[in-house]
Design an enzyme around this catalytic site. Structure first.
Site, PDB file in Angstrom:
ATOM      1  N   GLU A 113      35.042  29.111-136.747  1.00  0.00           N
ATOM      2  CA  GLU A 113      34.184  29.738-135.748  1.00  0.00           C
ATOM      3  C   GLU A 113      33.478  28.655-134.933  1.00  0.00           C
ATOM      4  O   GLU A 113      33.088  27.614-135.470  1.00  0.00           O
ATOM      5  CB  GLU A 113      33.153  30.637-136.429  1.00  0.00           C
ATOM      6  N   ASP A 115      30.311  28.697-132.148  1.00  0.00           N
ATOM      7  CA  ASP A 115      29.294  29.652-131.691  1.00  0.00           C
ATOM      8  C   ASP A 115      28.394  29.118-130.588  1.00  0.00           C
ATOM      9  O   ASP A 115      27.929  27.972-130.642  1.00  0.00           O
ATOM     10  CB  ASP A 115      28.344  30.019-132.852  1.00  0.00           C
ATOM     11  N   GLU A 117      24.893  30.964-129.674  1.00  0.00           N
ATOM     12  CA  GLU A 117      24.052  32.082-130.086  1.00  0.00           C
ATOM     13  C   GLU A 117      22.648  31.913-129.517  1.00  0.00           C
ATOM     14  O   GLU A 117      22.073  30.822-129.572  1.00  0.00           O
ATOM     15  CB  GLU A 117      23.964  32.143-131.611  1.00  0.00           C
TER      16      GLU A 117
END
Length: 294
Positions: A113, A115, A117
């Site tokens: 993953e 990210d 955010e």
């Protein structure tokens, strides 16, 4: 005599401006790729009733019944992925608005993953932009995150700003308005995501950790919590592209990397706006993150 104060004022204005904004990176990789409408590249994944498409803009929201998420129609093995995003002002503690790459559905419990955010906040405090990289996460609470966090040099609730991830077999570069804020180089196959990933976006309740390590929770008196996305870009080598498909670059260099001017703007952001670097966290076990050693 009147010329001296005027000259002094002229000299002071650029200095004040430069103190607030990063130096120009000199190159804007996002300009190389066409924008697409939401349905050209994405589909709803969950929370369909909490999602609205208006012309080329997508709005998703979280309330006490549900959040919402979307997913690209195809996986990629490298590329440039971005969107212009506008966040909700006011009390948003516990709420995560995200734009990220993942293969969690293809590799449950053992996924990669990358990210971007936005960690919600309380009144009068800024959003935190968290960048993160997972490699073969265990999915059972022992996931090793590689977080770098920033307080932005602008208010992300006032207007749309552009956020992007460039992922190639050599490096991951996180960009804000095409200013590089973080470069994560490939130092070994065990510390770098190499399997195909899809592009996702979502808004959800992460009260247990999102705001000051869970001190402040989502307060549904302030619902709905809304995020808007537009100017979608997703370009590169899909998982179905031929082997000769060449990975994109964040700089004019076809081989990748950043220019001297891009490094200068990234160092400025990290010096003035980075609020957390996992490699500098003495409480962490860095035997698990060997890329921090060198």
């Amino acid at each position: 005599m009147a010329l001296f104060p005027l000259l002094l004022l002229i000299l002071m204005v650029p200095a004040s401006s430069n103190a607030q904004w990063p130096p120009s990176p000199g190159y804007w990789p996002g300009s190389r790729f066409r924008s697409m409408s939401f349905y050209q590249g994405y589909r709803n994944l969950w929370g369909y009733s909490h999602q609205r498409v208006d012309q080329n803009a997508l709005t998703i929201w979280l309330d006490s019944t549900s959040g919402s998420g979307f997913k690209s129609v195809k996986p990629f093995r490298s590329g440039y992925f971005g969107a212009s995003i506008k966040l909700q002002p006011g009390y948003t503690a516990g709420v995560i608005t995200a734009f990220y790459l993942s293969n969690s559905e293809a590799h449950p419990g053992y996924h990669d993953e990358v990210d971007i955010e936005f960690l919600g906040t309380t009144f009068g405090k800024p959003y935190t932009l968290q960048t993160n990289v997972y490699i073969r996460g265990s999915g059972d609470g022992r996931i090793i995150g590689r977080e770098m966090k920033f307080h932005l040099w602008f208010d992300p609730t006032k207007t749309f700003h552009y956020y992007a991830i460039l992922w190639s077999p050599k490096e991951i570069i996180f960009l804000v308005d095409d200013v590089p804020v973080r470069r994560y180089p490939r130092k070994s196959a065990t510390t770098f995501p190499l399997r195909p990933m899809w592009v996702y976006g979502s808004i959800w309740d992460a009260s247990s950790w999102a705001t000051e390590n869970g001190k402040y929770k989502a307060d549904y008196r302030y619902q709905p919590f809304v995020a808007s996305y537009t100017n979608f870009k997703a370009s590169g080598c899909s998982a179905y592209s031929p082997a000769w498909c060449h990975p994109v670059s964040a700089s004019p260099f076809r081989s990748g990397g950043l220019t001297r001017q891009q490094y200068r703007s990234m160092r400025w952001v990290q010096r003035h706006h980075m609020v957390y670097d996992y490699c500098k966290d003495y409480k962490r076990d860095h035997s698990l993150t060997p890329e921090c050693w060198g």
